[in-house]
Design an enzyme around this catalytic site. Structure first.
Site, mmCIF file in Angstrom:
data_model
loop_
_atom_site.group_PDB
_atom_site.id
_atom_site.type_symbol
_atom_site.label_atom_id
_atom_site.label_comp_id
_atom_site.label_asym_id
_atom_site.label_seq_id
_atom_site.Cartn_x
_atom_site.Cartn_y
_atom_site.Cartn_z
ATOM 1 N N ASP A 156 -0.516 4.918 0.770
ATOM 2 C CA ASP A 156 -0.442 5.863 2.038
ATOM 3 C C ASP A 156 -0.283 5.385 3.137
ATOM 4 O O ASP A 156 -1.415 4.834 3.972
ATOM 5 C CB ASP A 156 -1.837 6.770 1.175
ATOM 6 C CG ASP A 156 -1.890 7.596 -0.554
ATOM 7 O OD1 ASP A 156 -0.959 8.300 0.172
ATOM 8 O OD2 ASP A 156 -2.656 7.012 -0.568
ATOM 9 N N ASP A 187 0.796 -1.028 0.015
ATOM 10 C CA ASP A 187 0.137 0.432 -0.373
ATOM 11 C C ASP A 187 0.486 1.151 -0.069
ATOM 12 O O ASP A 187 2.137 0.857 0.233
ATOM 13 C CB ASP A 187 -0.985 -0.360 1.341
ATOM 14 C CG ASP A 187 -1.926 1.435 1.759
ATOM 15 O OD1 ASP A 187 -2.444 1.546 1.017
ATOM 16 O OD2 ASP A 187 -1.362 2.052 2.925
#
Ligand code: XBP
Ligand code: MG
Length: 258
Positions: free
Chosen positions: A10, A8
């Protein structure tokens, strides 16, 4: 056999929500004459909804019953314009170098690449935002090491839906059990978990109280030699002070034996 790591962006690779997106949203609201202010607490709540456009819409519907008079346009078109302006603002913030990679992230990606683990990204944000972050905070060319970069545009249903991770698996022609995912949020975990991918969580201030049941392990960060990690989950973490490939192999072996 462990073949790939899927990250991922953010909150996982960098603290972009706190230092980047939230600030960019607020600067953009002000520039558009909106008296909206997403403070840290409110933003923490709003993060329950993934996707910047979706988050603005959720805010208008749930927190802002009066549609501001500056919104004369069709609401969807207005949100689109606002969101695009926010991402331009985000890129400007990131370019200043104010958002570093989280501890251990560059070290682990470098080692994974060196030993031949395949790399991918599964994020809800836009490709431009990922590119801006890598250009500012990561070694040159590192983004090109990721053979799949799945973003906002890649799938219709955002996290917590499994779609983005399923998309990555399909592109890489790998099974879920051949990968490890790295996430920072419950929505991210649900997404990876629904796709069947064992997932490590590195929490941050926004996500520390979320429900991470089902995660392989929950830690504060990936650790650096001078900044050892802390394990926060009940499941025991192998005797490593940083997440390196050896630690991942140990963790993965234990997972596979379960
Ligand atoms: C990230 C998001 C994104 C960012 C903002 O979630 O939900 O919406 O907050 O980016 P994840 P955009 O880390 O789970 O991918 O404004 O481009 O959506
Ligand atoms: Mg995240």
């Amino acid at each position: 056999m462990l073949k790939a790591l899927i990250f991922d962006v953010d909150g996982t690779l960098a603290d972009t929500e706190r230092l980047g997106h939230r600030v960019a949203f607020n600067l953009t609201f002000a520039a558009f004459g909106l008296n909206w202010d997403w403070d840290e607490t409110l933003y923490g709540e709003l993060l329950a909804v993934t996707g910047g456009r979706e988050r603005i819409k959720h805010f208008i519907n749930g927190y802002q019953p009066e549609i501001p008079s500056v919104i004369t346009d069709d609401l969807t078109a207005f949100i689109e314009t606002l969101h695009a302006a926010k991402n331009r603002q985000y890129a400007k913030l990131v370019e200043t170098g104010r958002i570093p990679a989280r501890p251990g992230v560059i070290r682990l990606i470098t080692e994974a690449k060196a030993v031949g683990l395949r790399l991918a990204i599964a994020t809800t944000t836009k490709l431009e935002n990922v590119e801006a972050l890598f250009a500012a905070a990561f070694p040159k060319q590192m983004l090109s090491w990721f053979e799949v970069i799945a973003t906002d545009e890649s799938v219709q249903n955002k996290k917590p839906a499994a779609d983005i991770y399923q998309h990555v698996l399909e592109k890489m022609q790998l099974s879920a059990q051949e990968c490890l995912a790295f996430e920072d949020s419950e929505n991210g975990l649900r997404s990876a978990f629904s796709a069947g991918i064992p997932t490590l969580i590195t929490i941050n201030d926004y996500t520390e109280k979320q429900n991470f049941s089902g995660a392989l392990v929950v830690i504060n960060h990936l650790g650096e030699p001078q900044q050892p990690l802390t394990c926060l989950s009940e499941k025991s973490w192998p005797d490593f002070t940083i997440v390196d490939v050896a630690a991942l192999e140990t963790l993965y072996k234990a997972y596979s034996a379960e």
